[in-house]
Design an enzyme around this catalytic site. Structure first.
Site, PDB file in Angstrom:
ATOM      1  N   LYS A   6     -19.109 -42.198  26.375  1.00 12.24           N
ATOM      2  CA  LYS A   6     -19.865 -43.248  25.678  1.00 12.24           C
ATOM      3  C   LYS A   6     -20.048 -44.458  26.596  1.00 12.24           C
ATOM      4  CE  LYS A   6     -19.843 -45.875  21.316  1.00 12.24           C
ATOM      5  NZ  LYS A   6     -19.055 -46.223  20.107  1.00 12.24           N
ATOM      6  N   SER A  39     -21.485 -45.528  15.677  1.00 14.54           N
ATOM      7  CA  SER A  39     -22.243 -45.900  16.847  1.00 14.54           C
ATOM      8  C   SER A  39     -22.209 -44.888  17.995  1.00 14.54           C
ATOM      9  CB  SER A  39     -21.745 -47.247  17.367  1.00 14.54           C
ATOM     10  OG  SER A  39     -20.412 -47.142  17.823  1.00 14.54           O
ATOM     11  N   SER A  70     -17.015 -45.024  13.970  1.00  9.64           N
ATOM     12  CA  SER A  70     -18.005 -44.645  14.990  1.00  9.64           C
ATOM     13  C   SER A  70     -17.742 -43.341  15.727  1.00  9.64           C
ATOM     14  CB  SER A  70     -18.154 -45.751  16.025  1.00  9.64           C
ATOM     15  OG  SER A  70     -19.028 -46.728  15.536  1.00  9.64           O
TER      16      SER A  70
HETATM   17  N1  GLN Z   1     -20.671 -48.752  11.620  1.00 16.22           N
HETATM   18  C1  GLN Z   1     -19.595 -49.694  11.741  1.00 16.22           C
HETATM   19  C2  GLN Z   1     -20.133 -50.982  12.286  1.00 16.22           C
HETATM   20  O1  GLN Z   1     -21.289 -51.097  12.393  1.00 16.22           O
HETATM   21  C3  GLN Z   1     -18.525 -49.136  12.633  1.00 16.22           C
HETATM   22  C4  GLN Z   1     -18.901 -49.137  14.055  1.00 16.22           C
HETATM   23  C5  GLN Z   1     -17.828 -48.659  14.956  1.00 16.22           C
HETATM   24  O2  GLN Z   1     -16.899 -47.966  14.544  1.00 16.22           O
HETATM   25  N2  GLN Z   1     -17.927 -49.066  16.209  1.00 16.22           N
HETATM   26  O3  GLN Z   1     -19.413 -51.897  12.598  1.00 16.22           O
END
Ligand code: GLN
Length: 486
Positions: A80, A155, A179
């Site tokens: 990532k 994400s 995420s």
């Molecule tokens: N979707 C969540 C957010 O927007 C979690 C994102 C994540 O785990 N980095 O913060």
């Protein structure tokens, strides 16, 4: 050479390499060919590194010839783009870091490189890991391999899609509120958020430091145990890294669940979720029971409904502090101007996308004088209550099981204009980060051809129990063996 080599699990690839039936260069070429075939449609990568991968594969073949038995040696992987890679652009899918080339490797990269990593590229994500669909990338959205019109989740959508589409044999993501697990669920692969402190955050670009953890995406749970093994362990450069021994995770993988106590929290089957998803998850719990587990269907975690609100105070607060370092002076994108104030403000105005700005404003507000006690301090108190719900539950149960996401993958564009709907996508994953515990998502079937994920939650440093349950489930079902119709 076996055809469809790109489809190998890590375990299968390991066996082929160790028996010298294929070389790492051959395996890497097969994966790179697959990338050429499907990447135009999937768009999982921000940066591809084919030359580096082949160079690393040649080195891996030399190590193999010397009898090196490192478990990840010579296996093509994707990382990532929030994880610092020395000499390879690390953008966080943001304009502000579009041309940023780190001068050091993250702790996890050092560990993977020691094992003989073959890195095929850096994967797309929501900007600074803020989002649930990968549509907040400043560059382009990633497409779900099961239905290219749909989101891969986020994400870490690029990392999940890459493994699902055969563009990498495993990948790393990061999970602050879901995420890893939510995109794993959406893309039909295994994804694990380890316990907070289990994996070093050194070199992970910070979003919300008290919640962030790095973890693996893999084709099956046995592979997940291998990758987790490789990246776990104490790192003094991360002050929240915990110095406890790393167990041999593969030893925990037995095909039955005799004596395992499973709790099903009722707050995780809520109104508004897709009933077909709830049905699939209940069927999966039935399978755990058949495998020998005792199941209590009536567990309650009473503070669950506050988790999303708590998260959207704490995560933006920490983000607003962490992202203050992007000022156009120290690194990254920079807009020149008459004076420093103008330069900083224009750099941030042009460098950050709308969701990142929204979070910075929310966080700055929650931390500001007069509101700090009402929002931030209160959220921290409720965080403790959420954690103590889990602590109590784990006195009686070894693991808790829930849906990973309330829905199957949604359409690209469907939730983009409505941040609250997007935030709700993580309603079942966020409590795990709030409590600092561990969670795994495994494929648990399909609804209209789209993957459903089962979330298995364990206590702090309870990864073995979680992996055991996921492994036994996969031995008894074949959901993880299906391939998207790409
Ligand atoms: N979707 C969540 C957010 O927007 C979690 C994102 C994540 O785990 N980095 O913060």
């Amino acid at each position: 050479m076996p055809s469809n080599l790109f489809r190998s699990s890590l375990g299968e690839a390991r066996a082929l390499l160790d028996r010298r039936q294929v070389s790492s260069v051959e395996l890497t070429r097969a994966v790179l060919d697959r990338i050429s075939e499907v990447e135009g449609r999937v768009k999982a990568f921000v940066t591809l590194t084919p030359e580096l991968a082949l160079q690393q594969a040649e080195e891996a073949d030399r190590r193999l010839a010397r009898g090196d038995t490192s478990p990840l040696l010579g296996i093509p992987a994707a990382i990532k783009d929030v994880i610092s890679t020395r000499g390879v652009r690390t953008t966080c899918s943001s304009r502000i870091l579009e041309n940023f080339i780190p001068i050091y490797d993250a702790g996890v990269m050092e560990r993977l490189n020691d094992q003989g990593l073959v890195m095929v590229g850096k994967t797309n994500m929501d900007e600074f890991a803020m989002g649930s669909s990968t549509e907040n990338s400043a560059f382009f959205p990633t497409h779900n391999p099961w239905d290219l019109e749909r989101a891969p989740g986020g994400s870490s959508g690029g990392s999940a899609a890459a493994v699902s589409a055969g563009e990498a044999i495993y990948s790393l993501g990061s999970d602050t509120g879901g995420s890893i697990r939510q995109p794993a669920s959406f893309c039909g692969v295994a994804g694990m958020k380890p316990t907070y402190g289990r994996v070093s955050r050194y070199g992970l670009v910070a979003f919300a430091s008290s919640l962030d953890q790095i973890g693996p995406f893999t084709r099956d749970v046995a592979d997940c145990a291998q990758v987790l093994q490789a990246i776990s362990g104490y790192d003094p450069r991360d002050s929240t890294s915990v110095n406890v021994p790393v167990p041999d995770y593969s030893k925990a993988l037995v095909p039955d669940l005799k004596g395992v106590r499973v709790g099903v929290p009722r707050e995780y089957f809520v109104e508004g979720m897709q009933t077909a998803v709830a049905d699939r998850v209940r069927a999966a719990v039935g399978k755990l029971q058949e495998l020998g587990a005792s199941v209590d269907w009536e567990v309650s975690l009473p503070h669950t409904s506050y988790a999303l609100a708590v998260y959207y105070i704490i995560a933006p607060s920490e983000a607003s502090a962490n992202l203050s370092r992007y000022d156009g002076v120290k690194y990254g994108f920079s807009v020149p101007a008459e004076n420093i104030w103008e330069a900083v403000s224009r750099t941030r105005q042009e460098g950050f996308g709308p969701e990142v700005k929204r979070r910075i404003m929310l966080g700055t507000y929650a931390l500001s004088s007069g509101y700090y006690d009402a929002y931030y301090v209160k959220a921290q108190k409720v965080r403790t209550l959420i954690k103590s719900d889990f602590d109590k539950a784990f006195e009686k149960y070894d693991i808790l099981v829930t849906p990973t996401s309330p829905t199957v993958p949604f359409r690209l564009g469907e939730k983009l204009e409505d941040p609250i709907q997007m935030y709700l996508s993580d309603i079942f994953t966020i409590p795990v980060n709030i409590a600092g515990i561990c969670g795994l998502s495994v494929p648990a079937g399909f609804v209209d051809g789209l993957p459903v994920g089962l979330q298995i939650i364990g206590p702090a440093f309870g990864e073995e129990a979680v992996l055991r349950a996921g492994f036994a489930y996969q031995q008894a079902t074949g959901w993880h063996k299906r391939w998207p119709p790409l």
